[in-house]
Write an enzyme that holds these catalytic residues in place. Structure first.
Site, short mmCIF file in Angstrom:
data_model
loop_
_atom_site.label_atom_id
_atom_site.label_comp_id
_atom_site.label_asym_id
_atom_site.label_seq_id
_atom_site.Cartn_x
_atom_site.Cartn_y
_atom_site.Cartn_z
CB CYS A 31 -1.96 6.24 2.95
SG CYS A 31 -0.41 6.06 4.40
CD GLU A 36 -1.68 2.01 1.94
OE1 GLU A 36 -1.94 1.69 3.33
OE2 GLU A 36 -1.93 3.23 2.30
C1 SIN Z 1 -3.76 4.80 6.48
O1 SIN Z 1 -3.90 3.93 6.36
O2 SIN Z 1 -3.50 6.30 5.97
C2 SIN Z 1 -5.76 5.27 7.14
C3 SIN Z 1 -6.27 4.30 6.85
C4 SIN Z 1 -7.12 5.79 7.43
O3 SIN Z 1 -7.96 6.95 7.66
O4 SIN Z 1 -8.75 5.34 6.45
#
Ligand code: SIN
Length: 542
Positions: A326, A292
């Site tokens: 993210c 990711e």
């Molecule tokens: C992330 O993985 O950065 C965030 C997940 C989220 O805020 O939905």
């Protein structure tokens, strides 16, 4: 495989509020004080043993970077090699444990984290990553507890998925671990992701070399200790802080490398993929590549949107945790008619945001993670200030003297392809593009085509036809798509998280779709009474 096993049904961990006067607030504050008053030494954890190399790096508080939290030992070639060997050795036993025994380690970790370890992980995250009490609670406590409990539930469902058996035979799927070890590389921005990336492969019988984020070895160490306290056997997860390039080169050169579980930047992930491709002939199996990466997450508003809901979603979606999720909103498309109605309120809400040391619970924001991030983010703001294609509407001030503080900033782009509408900034900077109300369809196209990423996005509209149009036009523009809600804050078991295009492989963290990447199924067919003549009946004499 134990079909008759039933694991406890998971429920999402309730979020504690830490309101003034509550016992939870008192306990967390005491833990913050205790942890801030110590400077700890963090060893590597290889094969269950503490390893000190004498080569060290420091973890500091981002909001008070003169304050060191930990001195962390750094791996070299010998330790990386030892971690790979320890993982291979541990796999022999761990992979053969009944899956429910592995599951019980994670269920115990969840229980410990929900109770006696909660304040420790939350305080480590507040001090070391500059999260507020609320942001730490939804991450280091709730999301990580949920990952552990829900993954066990998803594993149970996966193991129960078995083929049909025709009369006289028995067909089974054996969900084996990957043949080798898994490499987990975790980011700074979520303690829960750091706790999930090594453990989801481990739950499925794999063993892991884990490289924690450089700035978050502090909270990573407490995760490793939590897992140890929960009964994770030595060598299953080897905690190896060190130089990313060196560890990655050695890991990816090993014939036993079986998969990578990554959260981090797009260029780093792409470089892994290239190296794995170059080394492909060396590996025992084709490695699983799960990552990711970046995002350029959007909010697109239709003229029918509720202005107040939109303002709140922008403030929370763009600025919570300093825009370093993210999933954080970093570009917004707002129709001119609605912009006139909401602009003043939006700017005054952003002006009102309190920022500072996260141990002061009145703050909504802390500091960005380190100097590198501080310089990168402020350079985008400085460029905007000097550009005729953008205006700084609010914020823009920064001060790195004590902590890496950047005020929440809203830019207005005069062109939809202005650089801050396209590139990932990973900080508290949102760019707004105001479009003519009658260009809704064209704007949806712009949203879809402006960036290479496809992680999260949100549409705001009360007109249902507009929502339907956005669903269709933005079908591939976000792996997590929100209607009348901010694009952040995915909850395990409710909104499985991940994106496609340049944002990653979309193997949804906290879901069965992720766990399936960590198994290599073997089909077993058994005949109860095998045939004893090779001839088929059609061959008989007329
Ligand atoms: C992330 O993985 O950065 C965030 C997940 C989220 O805020 O939905």
């Amino acid at each position: 495989m134990s079909g008759d096993i039933q694991v406890p049904i998971p429920v999402n961990e309730p979020v504690r509020m830490y309101a003034p006067g509550t016992p939870e607030r008192t306990a967390l504050k005491a833990k913050l004080k205790e942890m801030a008053s110590q400077e700890i030494e963090i060893p590597l954890l290889i094969g269950g043993k503490e390893v000190r190399t004498g080569r060290t790096a420091k973890n500091v508080m981002p909001h008070k970077h003169g304050h060191t939290l930990a001195t962390c030992h750094w791996a070299g070639q010998t330790e990386i090699d030892a971690a790979i060997k320890a993982a291979q050795e541990a796999r022999k036993e761990w992979s053969l444990w009944p899956w429910e025994e592995r599951a019980s380690v994670l269920l115990r970790a969840a229980e410990l984290l929900a109770t006696t370890w909660r304040d420790t992980l939350n305080a480590a995250t507040m001090l070391g990553q500059s999260k507020t009490a609320h942001q730490a609670e939804i991450d280091a406590a709730c999301e990580l507890i949920d990952f552990y409990r829900f993954n066990v539930h998803f594993a149970e469902r996966l193991y129960q998925d078995q083929p049909l058996s025709a009369p006289g035979m028995w067909n089974r799927l054996e969900y084996r671990e990957l043949e080798g070890f898994v490499y987990a590389i975790t980011p700074f921005n979520f303690t829960s992701i750091a706790g999930n990336l090594p453990t989801s492969p481990a739950l499925m019988g794999n063993t892991v070399v884990w490289k924690p984020g450089r700035t978050t070895i502090f909270s990573g160490y407490y995760i490793a200790k939590l897992l140890e306290a929960a009964g994770m056997p030595p060598g299953v997860i080897n905690f190896v802080p060190g130089d990313s390039g060196q560890i990655t080169d050695m890991v990816l050169a090993s014939p036993e490398f079986a998969g990578v579980h990554f959260t981090g930047s797009t260029p780093v992930f792409q470089s892994f993929w290239r190296t794995i491709g170059e080394n492909i002939h060396k590996y025992r199996s084709y490695p699983r590549i799960v990552g990711e990466t970046g995002g350029k997450d959007f909010i697109v508003a239709h003229a029918s949107a509720d202005a107040d809901a939109l303002v709140t979603a922008i403030v929370r979606g763009a600025f919570e945790y300093q825009g370093q999720k993210c999933s954080a909103a970093s570009r917004a498309y707002i129709p001119d008619t609605l912009w006139t109605k909401m602009k003043d309120r939006l700017l005054s809400e952003v002006e009102s945001i309190q920022m500072g040391d996260t141990t002061d619970f009145r703050n909504f924001m802390g500091a960005v993670i380190d100097e590198k991030a501080f310089k990168k983010i402020t350079s985008y703001v400085d460029n905007a200030r000097n550009s005729s294609d953008a205006d700084v509407l609010v914020g823009g001030e920064s001060d790195g003297s004590e902590g890496y503080f950047i005020r929440p900033t809203i830019l207005q782009a005069k062109r939809p392809d202005y650089v801050t509408m396209c590139e990932e900034i990973f900080g508290p900077v949102l760019t707004v593009y105001v479009y003519p109300e009658n260009q809704w369809a064209e704007t949806l196209e712009l949203v879809d085509n402006t960036s290479p990423y496809a992680l999260t996005g949100a549409v705001f509209a009360t007109d249902r036809r507009a929502v339907t149009e956005a669903h269709a036009a933005l079908r591939h523009a976000a792996g997590n798509f929100y209607v009348n809600d901010k694009p952040t804050g995915a909850v395990v078991g409710q909104q499985p998280f991940g994106g496609s295009r340049a944002s990653g492989t979309n193997d949804k963290a906290g879901s069965g779709l992720n766990l399936v990447r960590w198994v290599s199924a073997r089909t077993l067919k058994e005949l109860f009474v095998p045939p004893t003549d090779y001839r088929y009946p059609y061959m008989g004499a007329e």
